[in-house]
Design an enzyme around this catalytic site. Sequence first.
Site, mmCIF file in Angstrom:
data_model
loop_
_atom_site.group_PDB
_atom_site.id
_atom_site.type_symbol
_atom_site.label_atom_id
_atom_site.label_comp_id
_atom_site.label_asym_id
_atom_site.label_seq_id
_atom_site.Cartn_x
_atom_site.Cartn_y
_atom_site.Cartn_z
ATOM 1 N N SER A 125 0.736 -8.590 -1.464
ATOM 2 C CA SER A 125 2.019 -9.043 -1.526
ATOM 3 C C SER A 125 2.203 -10.411 -2.101
ATOM 4 O O SER A 125 1.004 -11.207 -2.063
ATOM 5 C CB SER A 125 2.719 -8.908 -0.079
ATOM 6 O OG SER A 125 2.681 -7.708 0.673
HETATM 7 N N1 SAH Z 1 -1.663 -6.159 2.897
HETATM 8 C C1 SAH Z 1 -2.364 -5.829 1.804
HETATM 9 C C2 SAH Z 1 -1.331 -5.127 1.007
HETATM 10 C C3 SAH Z 1 -1.228 -3.829 1.358
HETATM 11 S S1 SAH Z 1 -0.334 -2.668 0.119
HETATM 12 C C4 SAH Z 1 -3.191 -6.856 1.201
HETATM 13 O O1 SAH Z 1 -3.157 -8.073 1.565
HETATM 14 O O2 SAH Z 1 -3.689 -6.681 -0.002
HETATM 15 C C5 SAH Z 1 -0.134 -1.325 1.207
HETATM 16 C C6 SAH Z 1 -1.113 -0.379 1.566
HETATM 17 O O3 SAH Z 1 -0.842 0.283 2.457
HETATM 18 C C7 SAH Z 1 -1.885 0.175 0.503
HETATM 19 O O4 SAH Z 1 -3.121 -0.150 0.456
HETATM 20 C C8 SAH Z 1 -1.557 1.554 1.072
HETATM 21 O O5 SAH Z 1 -2.697 2.561 0.568
HETATM 22 C C9 SAH Z 1 -1.618 1.566 2.442
HETATM 23 N N2 SAH Z 1 -0.842 2.605 3.090
HETATM 24 C C10 SAH Z 1 0.182 3.529 2.577
HETATM 25 N N3 SAH Z 1 0.411 4.523 3.637
HETATM 26 C C11 SAH Z 1 -0.432 4.388 4.665
HETATM 27 C C12 SAH Z 1 -0.894 4.750 5.722
HETATM 28 N N4 SAH Z 1 -0.023 5.921 6.290
HETATM 29 N N5 SAH Z 1 -1.688 4.345 6.703
HETATM 30 C C13 SAH Z 1 -2.428 3.315 6.391
HETATM 31 N N6 SAH Z 1 -2.278 2.651 4.968
HETATM 32 C C14 SAH Z 1 -1.304 3.099 4.241
#
Ligand code: SAH
Length: 236
Positions: A86
């Site tokens: 993000s």
């Molecule tokens: N906070 C992270 C960015 C996350 S992007 C950072 O600092 O880099 C959102 C993430 O959520 C992705 O990696 C995606 O694979 C994950 N995601 C999507 N659906 C999910 C689920 N049901 N359970 C766990 N993770 C999930």
Amino acid sequence: MYRFIISLLVSAVITTCGLPVNAVEDTFLKLRREMVQKQIRLRGIKDERVLSAIIKVERHKFVLENMQQFAYEDYPLPIGENQTISQPYIVALMTELLQLDGTEKVLEIGTGSGYQTAILCELAKEVYSIELLEPLAKRAEKLLKSLKYKNVSIRAGDGYLGWPDQFPFDAIIITCAPSRIPEPLIDQLAEGGRLVVPVGKWFQELQLLQKKNGKIITLDILPVSFVPMKGIIESK
Ligand code: SAH
């Protein structure tokens, strides 16, 4: 123009062999300080603990190597597997909304690169983080270990069901967007706890939920754009 020159300087520093590591780290630290001042403090983030954590955590180590020179810019960046880290301001805002004082047990859904996880490790007592995609979970776990974070547990899997053998959580942060908030996560929030989540399928609103006397109070914060939450939620 100034930012462009700094960017060029950073890429030059990264690609030039023989320069002391300290010089590279100093340049990145300068960029982090500038990022916190211009992108975060000026937009209204006041929690000094959050601001210090963002100055401390080396965001460039969490992005893809060819993206390091952009790590402190005002936008999201790819982290592989079609996912993104993000925008720094959104990380700061979501973290501030969790109102952490260092005593909390926190659950994060969507570890991604592990950057937000590292910020949480700086600010809370224990952090539990779940990532759906195994390669990302493994990479983040390895990186956080190499950075000597000891108060974190990472699990590959679907975050929909939360972490049943560790609740209640004082704070929960969801960094992917569910169409609606998974019920098990609301159940795993402690009395007085805070849950921050971008909710919505096409358009999303960042929401802060607080559990008070067993009831949930919801506050709309601002419109945002996140990658969707996948897995169990899609069949609900
Ligand atoms: N906070 C992270 C960015 C996350 S992007 C950072 O600092 O880099 C959102 C993430 O959520 C992705 O990696 C995606 O694979 C994950 N995601 C999507 N659906 C999910 C689920 N049901 N359970 C766990 N993770 C999930």
